[in-house]
Design an enzyme around this catalytic site. Structure first.
Site, PDB file in Angstrom:
ATOM      1  N   ASP A  16      27.220 -25.098 -14.676  1.00  0.00           N
ATOM      2  CA  ASP A  16      28.267 -25.604 -13.776  1.00  0.00           C
ATOM      3  C   ASP A  16      29.543 -24.781 -13.830  1.00  0.00           C
ATOM      4  O   ASP A  16      30.639 -25.300 -13.640  1.00  0.00           O
ATOM      5  CB  ASP A  16      28.593 -27.085 -14.094  1.00  0.00           C
ATOM      6  CG  ASP A  16      27.367 -27.966 -13.951  1.00  0.00           C
ATOM      7  OD1 ASP A  16      26.501 -27.650 -13.120  1.00  0.00           O
ATOM      8  OD2 ASP A  16      27.283 -28.981 -14.678  1.00  0.00           O
ATOM      9  N   GLU A  17      29.410 -23.504 -14.068  1.00  0.00           N
ATOM     10  CA  GLU A  17      30.592 -22.639 -14.171  1.00  0.00           C
ATOM     11  C   GLU A  17      31.146 -22.271 -12.792  1.00  0.00           C
ATOM     12  O   GLU A  17      32.277 -21.798 -12.679  1.00  0.00           O
ATOM     13  CB  GLU A  17      30.246 -21.343 -14.928  1.00  0.00           C
ATOM     14  CG  GLU A  17      29.846 -21.536 -16.389  1.00  0.00           C
ATOM     15  CD  GLU A  17      28.344 -21.746 -16.559  1.00  0.00           C
ATOM     16  OE1 GLU A  17      27.652 -21.913 -15.530  1.00  0.00           O
ATOM     17  OE2 GLU A  17      27.868 -21.745 -17.715  1.00  0.00           O
ATOM     18  N   LYS A  19      28.675 -20.779 -10.391  1.00  0.00           N
ATOM     19  CA  LYS A  19      27.787 -19.662 -10.014  1.00  0.00           C
ATOM     20  C   LYS A  19      27.518 -19.633  -8.508  1.00  0.00           C
ATOM     21  O   LYS A  19      27.576 -18.584  -7.879  1.00  0.00           O
ATOM     22  CB  LYS A  19      26.441 -19.790 -10.768  1.00  0.00           C
ATOM     23  CG  LYS A  19      26.587 -19.717 -12.285  1.00  0.00           C
ATOM     24  CD  LYS A  19      25.273 -19.979 -12.990  1.00  0.00           C
ATOM     25  CE  LYS A  19      24.782 -21.403 -12.918  1.00  0.00           C
ATOM     26  NZ  LYS A  19      25.574 -22.391 -13.678  1.00  0.00           N
ATOM     27  N   LYS A  21      29.251 -20.704  -5.995  1.00  0.00           N
ATOM     28  CA  LYS A  21      30.381 -20.229  -5.220  1.00  0.00           C
ATOM     29  C   LYS A  21      30.460 -18.696  -5.227  1.00  0.00           C
ATOM     30  O   LYS A  21      30.629 -18.061  -4.194  1.00  0.00           O
ATOM     31  CB  LYS A  21      31.700 -20.825  -5.765  1.00  0.00           C
ATOM     32  CG  LYS A  21      32.905 -20.200  -5.105  1.00  0.00           C
ATOM     33  CD  LYS A  21      34.260 -20.637  -5.575  1.00  0.00           C
ATOM     34  CE  LYS A  21      35.237 -19.514  -5.196  1.00  0.00           C
ATOM     35  NZ  LYS A  21      36.624 -19.899  -5.135  1.00  0.00           N
ATOM     36  N   GLY A  43      22.467 -27.416  -9.823  1.00  0.00           N
ATOM     37  CA  GLY A  43      23.199 -27.904  -8.656  1.00  0.00           C
ATOM     38  C   GLY A  43      24.316 -26.912  -8.410  1.00  0.00           C
ATOM     39  O   GLY A  43      25.259 -26.849  -9.194  1.00  0.00           O
ATOM     40  N   HIS A  44      24.166 -26.092  -7.386  1.00  0.00           N
ATOM     41  CA  HIS A  44      25.124 -25.015  -7.130  1.00  0.00           C
ATOM     42  C   HIS A  44      25.901 -25.337  -5.858  1.00  0.00           C
ATOM     43  O   HIS A  44      25.335 -25.418  -4.771  1.00  0.00           O
ATOM     44  CB  HIS A  44      24.384 -23.678  -6.993  1.00  0.00           C
ATOM     45  CG  HIS A  44      23.730 -23.247  -8.273  1.00  0.00           C
ATOM     46  ND1 HIS A  44      23.036 -22.062  -8.403  1.00  0.00           N
ATOM     47  CD2 HIS A  44      23.673 -23.843  -9.493  1.00  0.00           C
ATOM     48  CE1 HIS A  44      22.575 -21.970  -9.649  1.00  0.00           C
ATOM     49  NE2 HIS A  44      22.945 -23.031 -10.318  1.00  0.00           N
ATOM     50  N   THR A  45      27.212 -25.524  -6.008  1.00  0.00           N
ATOM     51  CA  THR A  45      28.045 -25.983  -4.897  1.00  0.00           C
ATOM     52  C   THR A  45      28.677 -24.811  -4.159  1.00  0.00           C
ATOM     53  O   THR A  45      29.249 -23.917  -4.790  1.00  0.00           O
ATOM     54  CB  THR A  45      29.169 -26.894  -5.438  1.00  0.00           C
ATOM     55  OG1 THR A  45      28.594 -27.813  -6.373  1.00  0.00           O
ATOM     56  CG2 THR A  45      29.863 -27.649  -4.329  1.00  0.00           C
ATOM     57  N   GLN A 225      21.801 -22.800 -14.921  1.00  0.00           N
ATOM     58  CA  GLN A 225      22.198 -23.300 -16.235  1.00  0.00           C
ATOM     59  C   GLN A 225      23.187 -22.306 -16.872  1.00  0.00           C
ATOM     60  O   GLN A 225      23.931 -21.674 -16.156  1.00  0.00           O
ATOM     61  CB  GLN A 225      20.979 -23.531 -17.141  1.00  0.00           C
ATOM     62  CG  GLN A 225      20.078 -24.708 -16.723  1.00  0.00           C
ATOM     63  CD  GLN A 225      19.222 -24.448 -15.509  1.00  0.00           C
ATOM     64  OE1 GLN A 225      18.452 -23.496 -15.497  1.00  0.00           O
ATOM     65  NE2 GLN A 225      19.341 -25.262 -14.491  1.00  0.00           N
ATOM     66  N   VAL A 301      24.123 -32.859  -9.945  1.00  0.00           N
ATOM     67  CA  VAL A 301      22.737 -33.314  -9.825  1.00  0.00           C
ATOM     68  C   VAL A 301      22.628 -34.801 -10.158  1.00  0.00           C
ATOM     69  O   VAL A 301      22.010 -35.573  -9.437  1.00  0.00           O
ATOM     70  CB  VAL A 301      21.808 -32.499 -10.754  1.00  0.00           C
ATOM     71  CG1 VAL A 301      20.390 -33.051 -10.723  1.00  0.00           C
ATOM     72  CG2 VAL A 301      21.801 -31.036 -10.337  1.00  0.00           C
TER      73      VAL A 301
END
Ligand code: GDP
Ligand code: IMO
Ligand code: MG
Length: 422
Positions: A16-17, A19, A21, A43-45, A225, A301
């Site tokens: 959740d760093e 990535k 974006k 879960g990549h926002t 991850q 997620v």
């Protein structure tokens, strides 16, 4: 023609760093974007032009028409979740079938893998990993046990193979006395997902990627991850089940180590972790809550609270070492805008012993901090590093010196546009 390179963008903390974006921002510079590990536990926002998407299995390069996106052999894929994710994008106007290829060597997550995930967690009692419940561990276990189903199996006698593996899972569940589950509806959706997925190009993507490299094209490998969740290098056993590090790029895409170019290590200006396991920098006080509130640190997620703390230089140095990070990317700097002081963990301490090296067992260690002045300035509208307040420049300098790598990108908000190169 010079061979192309595979650059890797890797989360170097607990995931959740940000990535998704940055992969989206980087995509115009590459020909191919590929996921090499993990599955719908990710879960990549991505936020741009007033739109927001959270991608699980589909690479974050998908919004750029004309770029090839690949779900690589190192990934695991749940057909029902893939279908839901893909239809959402298709409905939003993105044509996927022309730009998304799936490796035939990627492994399938069965509905019973998800039940097994729950059963194994329940059996662990207070030592729960706190998984996302997506069946990740059981699927990678079957892969390693050489009984897994691969995407390519869809094309050959699939029903029989599926029933055989499902029966095996049901036997394990009976042995565990975990029988209170009903997957009837889920299984119907899953089978629909299999039919939907088979309309996509299911390819030997390892050849496609190497062909692209031979033609001088460049590939961006999108991590999932983070290093501390890596099956080998993370805080085992509180980890995920794949290789999230640079080595995983090679095995998860079928590319040679000498084709790797830049290795971008991405981290937040502070730390978070979701799920159980040691986290020496965790703050249990108001400061931790303030970071969570301002940073909206709730899982993309599962919606769970993310545990929050200050930046961990011990962890970052370790991750830089095992990944060979060449450049750093610092995200969510704006979240610290209002803090009068900022801390950084420079060592761990336990029973009078102090270390700056990631210990074998991170349980029970306490963080030793250095304190820096906060910048107390709104960064979110800034567009150039020249506009940064001195205290923020000092924080960047401090981290660059401690980590011995340049921070080449700083993010000051969730939108694609709030990304500043230095
Ligand atoms: P990933 O799994 O590494 O792709 O990251 P996630 O999408 O799970 O979590 C990152 C969260 O932070 C998302 O909600 C992003 O929209 C948000 N985000 C990314 N960069 C920034 C930033 O610089 N500032 C703020 N405030 N939010 C950001
Ligand atoms: P992205 O790609 C944050 C965590 C889970 C749990 C552990 C094992 O969005 O950064 P699993 O379901 O993989 O067996 O869970 O790993 N975890 C993540 N945490 N971001 C992720 O992905 C994660 N994927 C798994 O919370 O602690
Ligand atoms: Mg995420």
């Amino acid at each position: 023609m010079a061979k192309g390179k595979v650059d890797a963008l890797l989360g170097i903390v607990f995931g959740d760093e940000g990535k998704g974006k940055v992969v989206d921002v980087f995509t115009p510079r590459y020909d191919v974007v590929a996921r090499f590990a993990g599955g719908p536990n990710a879960g990549h926002t991505i936020i741009f032009e007033g739109k927001k998407f959270v991608l699980r299995s589909i690479p974050s390069g998908i919004f750029d028409e004309g770029k090839l996106n690949i779900i690589g052999n190192g990934c695991v894929i749940a057909p029902d979740l893939f279908m839901a994710e893909a239809i959402e994008l298709e409905t939003a106007g993105y044509d996927l079938k022309s730009r998304l290829h799936i490796s035939r060597r990627a492994h399938l997550i069965l509905p019973t893998h998800r039940v097994l995930d729950r059963a194994y967690e329940a059996a662990k009692g207070k030592n729960k990993v706190g998984t996302t419940g997506k069946g990740i561990g059981p699927t990678y276990s079957d892969k390693a046990s050489r009984i897994g189903l691969r995407v390519g199996d869809i094309q050959d006698n699939f029903e029989q193979k599926y029933q055989a593996l499902k029966a095996r899972h049901e036997q394990i569940l009976r042995d565990l006395h975990f029988t209170d589950y009903d997957i009837t509806e889920e299984e119907a959706k899953w089978m629909e997902g299999i039919r939907y997925m088979s309309e996509f190009p299911l390819r030997d993507t390892e050849f496609e990627i190497n062909q692209a490299l031979a033609e001088g094209k460049n590939v961006l490998a999108e991590g999932a991850q983070g290093t501390m969740l890596d099956i080998d290098h993370g805080t085992y056993p509180f980890v995920s089940s794949s290789s999230t590090c640079t080595g995983g790029v090679c095995t998860g895409l079928g590319v040679a180590p000498n084709s790797i170019g830049e290795i971008f290590g991405i981290f937040k200006a502070y730390s978070t972790r979701v799920g159980s396991g040691p986290f020496p920098v965790e703050l249990f006080d108001e400061t931790g809550e303030k970071i969570r509130d301002i940073g909206h640190e709730y899982g993309a997620v599962t919606g769970r609270n993310r545990r929050c703390g200050w930046v961990d230089i011990v962890g970052l140095k370790y991750a830089i070492m095992v990944n060979g990070v060449t450049q750093l990317i610092m995200m969510k700097s704006d979240v610290l805008d209002t803090f009068p002081t900022i801390k950084a963990c420079v060592a761990y301490e336990k029973d009078g012993v102090r270390t700056t090296e990631m210990p074998y067992d991170t349980e029970g260690w306490e963080a030793v901090y250095e304190e820096l002045p906060g910048w107390q300035t709104d960064l979110t509208q800034m567009t150039s590093p020249d506009q940064f307040p001195q205290a923020f420049k000092d924080y960047i300098d401090y981290l660059e010196k401690a980590l011995e790598r340049p921070i080449t990108i700083v993010s000051v908000g969730p939108d694609r546009a709030q990304t500043i190169e230095r």
